[in-house]
Each structure stands twice: as C-alpha cells, then as structure tokens.
Enzyme design. Structure first.
Site: not given
Ligand code: AMP
Length: 543
Positions: A185, A331, A440, A445
């Site tokens: 990540t 994570e 994002k 990311w």
């Molecule tokens: P990733 O590890 O790339 O899947 O990113 C995880 C992060 O995406 C989370 O910590 C949030 O900041 C964002 N995220 C995931 N799901 C949501 C959601 N339903 N609403 C807002 N942010 C989200």
C-alpha cells in the site's frame, strides 16, 4: 481447560478443495484482455491450479516461503494464481499496476519476487524497469497475442508453462498462520509498505465477506468482480465466491462504463463490487443510454474511497438498484465496515435511511473499531465527537513486511487508520476527514509526497506541495502548489508535466498547478495541507 475440538487448518487450499468438491459445476467467466470470453467450472479451475502448482515447484523451482509476483488484470488465470501459489506454501504477491514505475521497481525488489506472472498488455511497464529488477528469474506472460515479443529476459508463455504438466500433485502442507499473499500500500512518506496476509486471515476474511450483514454472497449469486485483483485481492472476492459457491465474472481490463454495462447485462450479473468512480461512470452511461432490458443487478458493494450519497440515491431512484457502502483498507484485508440498515431502521423515512446508508457502516464480526481523540482518549459513540479510527481484529495487519517501524500502531497494538470521523450510537462509523497525506483518485493512491519531491527536483522550482482536491469523476485529484526559484523564470504546468512524465504515468500527475509566493507551514515547519485545503475550498488558490 482446553476445548477438545479438532485442529483443522484454515487455508486457501481448503477453500479451493471445498469449492471443487461441493460446487464443481459452478462457473468462472472471464472476458479476456482481447475481448474473448472464457468459461470453465470450479472443477476445471481446481485441475488447472494443481497443474500450475506442479509447474511452479517442478519447472520453476519455487519453494515454500518464496515470493511469486502477479502483474495482471482480473481473469481466470489470475484466480488460478491466487490458489496455486499459496497451495505450494509460496506467497502470491499481487503488484499494483497503477503505482509509479519507481514504486513498482521498489516493491518487486523489496519483496524479492522470484517469478512474475504478467499480462502481455502490461509488459511495457516492466520492460522500462527491468534493468533495475534484481531478483526475478522468469517472467511468465499471460494472454500473449500470437506476435508477442518483448525485451524482457527469460520469458515463458503461461500456456507453455502448463504444457505436459500433470495435474496429479499433492498440495504442500502449510501452517494456517503462514503467509499466503501480499499487497503493498502507498506510504504517505517513503516507500510503499507490504501487508502479508496469512492463510488463516484470508480464510476467515472470506467467511466474513460472504456473511449476510457484509456482501451477502451465496451459491445463488453471479458476481462481477470489478475491484482489481491487484488491489487488496479484489476485496477477497475470489476466495469468498469459491467458498460460497457463487459464480464469478472477471472483466480483465474492461473497466470502461459501456463495457461494464454490457457484461452486467449479457452475463446476468446480480451482484458486483467496485469503487465510486466506476459506479459513477456506469450510472452516467446508463442515464444517457438506458439498457433496453432491466439489469438483473440486485445490489452493488461500493467503497474504497469517499462515496457521494447522490450516487446511491440516483442509482436507486432511476434504476431501482441499491448500493451498499463499505469501508476497508489494504491493512484490513480489506473488510472493516459495511453500511446496511438494521431492522430497527426499517420504519425511518427514506431520507433518514439514506443518511445511515451513506455512512461507512458498522464493524464486521472479527474486527473492532474505536475513534481516538487528539488527547488520546476514546471518543464516545455519540455521532458527534471526532477521532482517528483505530482498528484491530483477526484480519488486520500486525506489522508491515520487513519493518519494525511501529508508527502506524497505538501503544496497545491497534492499527491507526489515518481516517478521521465519528461513530454514532448505533455503531455506524462516518469518515469526515483524513490525517494521511495521500490523494485517492479513482480508487488508487497517488502519493503527494513522492510527487512533491519530483516537482522540487525541477531546477526552476523552489518549493512544491501537493494536496487532494475534490473531483466529481475521480473522487480526488492532485493539485500542485508551487513557489518558483526566481519569479522571472516561469515554468509552466505543461513543462512540469513533461518533466514528470519520465517517472510517472499521466493520470498520476496534477491537473492544475498554482503559483504562490510562499507555502503555508505548520509550527514545526511542515507544509500545512489542512490550511491549503481550506484556501482551495475558499477560492484562495486559483490555477
Ligand atoms: P487502500 O488501502 O488503498 O484500500 O485504501 C484505504 C483507504 O481508502 C482508507 O483508509 C480510506 O482513507 C479510504 N477509503 C476506503 N473506503 C472508503 C470509504 N467507503 N469512504 C471513504 N474513504 C474510504
């Protein structure tokens, strides 16, 4: 006194064997990168996995504990890799094809991948960084066209790897706590960080995903897996579907709205997952050109970035299809929360129900979430008090791969998410802000810090800071705030783009560049991104 129940290891191989034994005729359908349709059964998939496992061990010499990379779209071969690699005790390292090339190079070397299975369409990215990759002995090419050629060394076509290999193979015995898969990540600073899933966490997560309060998956379902297999294991769906006997439809790289609608319709999909950008595209395309026959889609699980509530509302009003909001992270495998209404909400009016459904939702069994205030105390569950969410549970990371850095963990071992917001009286979590410094865009990311470093490497730039700004299509896009070294020596946005394209893909670059005399700083001299976001919102930062 100890219980007296059997020890039955929870492994991905147990999932595969269960699916092949109990649901042998269920189908996996792939729309391959070249548009052809491939269909076979769980039983066929099981046989190919055995062949592949045999080839990994006996042709490529892969040993338990070795890392095997995948650089691929969503298709049946990638599903085979999800099972065959852990089935020999090795680790299926899914590499995110949308990272910066330098990050891809870093994670391949950091993971020490011995082999990489790559889609032919993605090979050009690997060719660029090949001289810097130090551990890879073979590249196995998936879906190669007839005239395929490449500058990569030690290429084997996937079909050739499986040629003359027996499906008579005994799975390697593994401990359920052994690693089965890994995803990196994006770090806010520094390099990406690896999350090493165990067989046990993956198995339990699959059980968690299929539960009625979560994605609610059974053998009656036919599911379109839109979330890329290189992003948190497609939210664990390729494991959950086999366990539940649900049919899987894999779109490979056909993520464009019209292609998605065609697949939803032709393949009679009733459930799907995906990030808001994808569903927004599908919604807009359906509004412009409504499908002739009503889709069979009953609901879609949506998450991965902030969700505009108008999207859920519009889809439901115009097409009668409800969206189910979920939150998670690499994570956390990723299932953290899902926002379904509870029986006590049934009598609420539509607006009140929608408000709840727009929140990120309640914790799934096996995880616990708390909001921690700035003073370190736990925020009450009152829907008002803001804190940073911390999470712990069966499928939550305990440590990043090859690092002892505990910055992301509280003293009592909870994982700090970097997401900020409230939890209400009913336990529904709502994200209102983010403490981590990332952008994002379309569910992927973009590290603002990496971009800042690259922009500041330009000789005419003195300082540069990158913030996330809201975008109707992508959720967020990067905006660069620039201080020139010499105000008489301008460097335009176009020039900066050309400069950055050496190291980045075009979608990763800022859309706009704003020139200022100085960048706001915090008391300790860091770029004050909160202040810049405020300035942008109030129209003080104009491109
Ligand atoms: P990733 O590890 O790339 O899947 O990113 C995880 C992060 O995406 C989370 O910590 C949030 O900041 C964002 N995220 C995931 N799901 C949501 C959601 N339903 N609403 C807002 N942010 C989200």
């Amino acid at each position: 006194m100890k219980g007296q129940m059997m020890h039955y290891p929870l492994t991905t191989t147990v999932i595969l064997e269960y699916g092949a034994r109990v649901f042998p005729k269920k189908k996996i359908i792939s729309i391959q990168p070249n548009g052809t349709r491939h269909e076979y059964s769980f039983s066929d998939m099981h046989k190919t996995c055995k062949k592949l496992a045999n080839a990994l061990v006996n042709k490529l010499g892969i040993q338990p504990g070795d890392m095997v990379g995948t650089f691929a779209w969503n298709h049946h071969q990638h599903v085979e890799l999800y099972y065959a690699i852990p089935g020999i005790g090795a680790v299926c390292h899914t590499i995110n094809v949308r990272l910066f090339p330098a990050q891809i190079e870093f994670i391949i070397n950091h993971a020490e991948d011995r082999v990489i299975f790559a889609d032919a369409t993605l090979v050009p990215i690997l060719e660029k960084i090949a001289p810097l990759i130090t551990t890879v002995e073979h590249f196995i090419i998936l879906n190669a066209p007839e005239n395929f050629s490449s500058t990569l060394n030690n290429i084997i076509l996937y079909e050739d790897l499986l040629k003359n290999v027996s499906e008579d193979f005994d799975w390697v015995e593994v401990d359920e706590h052994d690693a089965c898969a890994m995803c990196y990540t994006s770090g806010t600073t520094g390099q990406p960080k690896g999350v090493l899933y165990s067989h046990r966490s993956t198995y339990l997560h699959a059980m968690g995903i299929i539960a009625p309060n979560a994605a609610c998956i059974s053998d009656k379902d036919r599911i379109l897996i839109v979330v890329p297999q290189f992003h948190v294991m497609a939210w664990g769906f390729p494991y959950a579907c086999v366990l539940a006997g649900a049919e899987m439809v894999m779109p490979s790289l056909h993520f464009q709205p019209d292609a998605m609608i065609k697949i939803l319709s032709e393949e009679k999909i009733n459930k799907a997952n995906g990030v808001p950008t994808i569903w927004m595209g599908i919604y807009d395309a359906m509004k412009k050109n409504p499908p002739k026959e009503k889709l069979l889609l009953e609901e879609y699980l949506i998450g991965g970035s902030a969700l505009p509530i108008s999207l859920i509302e519009g889809f439901e009003k115009d097409f009668g299809i409800p969206g189910v909001h979920a939150w998670g992270m690499t994570e956390t495998s990723p299932l953290g929360t899902v926002s379904r209404l509870q029986s006590k909400h049934e009598r609420l009016d539509d607006a009140a129900q929608l408000k709840i459904r727009g929140k990120q939702g309640i914790e799934c069994p096996c995880v616990e979430i708390r909001a921690v205030k700035e003073d370190g105390s736990i925020a009450p569950r009152d829907g008002k008090t803001i804190g940073e969410f911390e999470i712990r549970g069966v499928w939550v990371v305990d440590n990043y791969f090859k690092t002892n850095n505990r910055d992301s963990f509280s003293e009592d071992g909870w994982f700090k998410t970097g997401d900020v917001g409230t939890i209400d009286e009913d336990g529904y979590m709502e994200i209102t802000d983010r403490s981590k410094d990332l952008v994002k865009s379309g569910g992927e990311w973009i590290s603002s810090v990496v971009l800042e470093m690259a922009i500041m490497a330009h000789p005419k730039v003195k300082e540069a800071s990158v913030i996330a700004i809201p975008d109707a299509k992508w959720g967020e896009r990067p905006l660069a705030v620039i201080v020139l070294r010499d105000e008489n020596e301008m460097v335009t946005g176009d020039e900066l783009k050309q400069f950055l394209l050496r190291d980045f893909l075009s979608y990763q670059l800022p859309d706009s560049y704003v020139y200022v005399n100085s960048i706001p700083k915090t008391s300790v001299g860091k770029f004050d991104k909160k202040e810049m976001r405020r300035m942008y919102a109030e129209g003080e930062l104009n491109a």
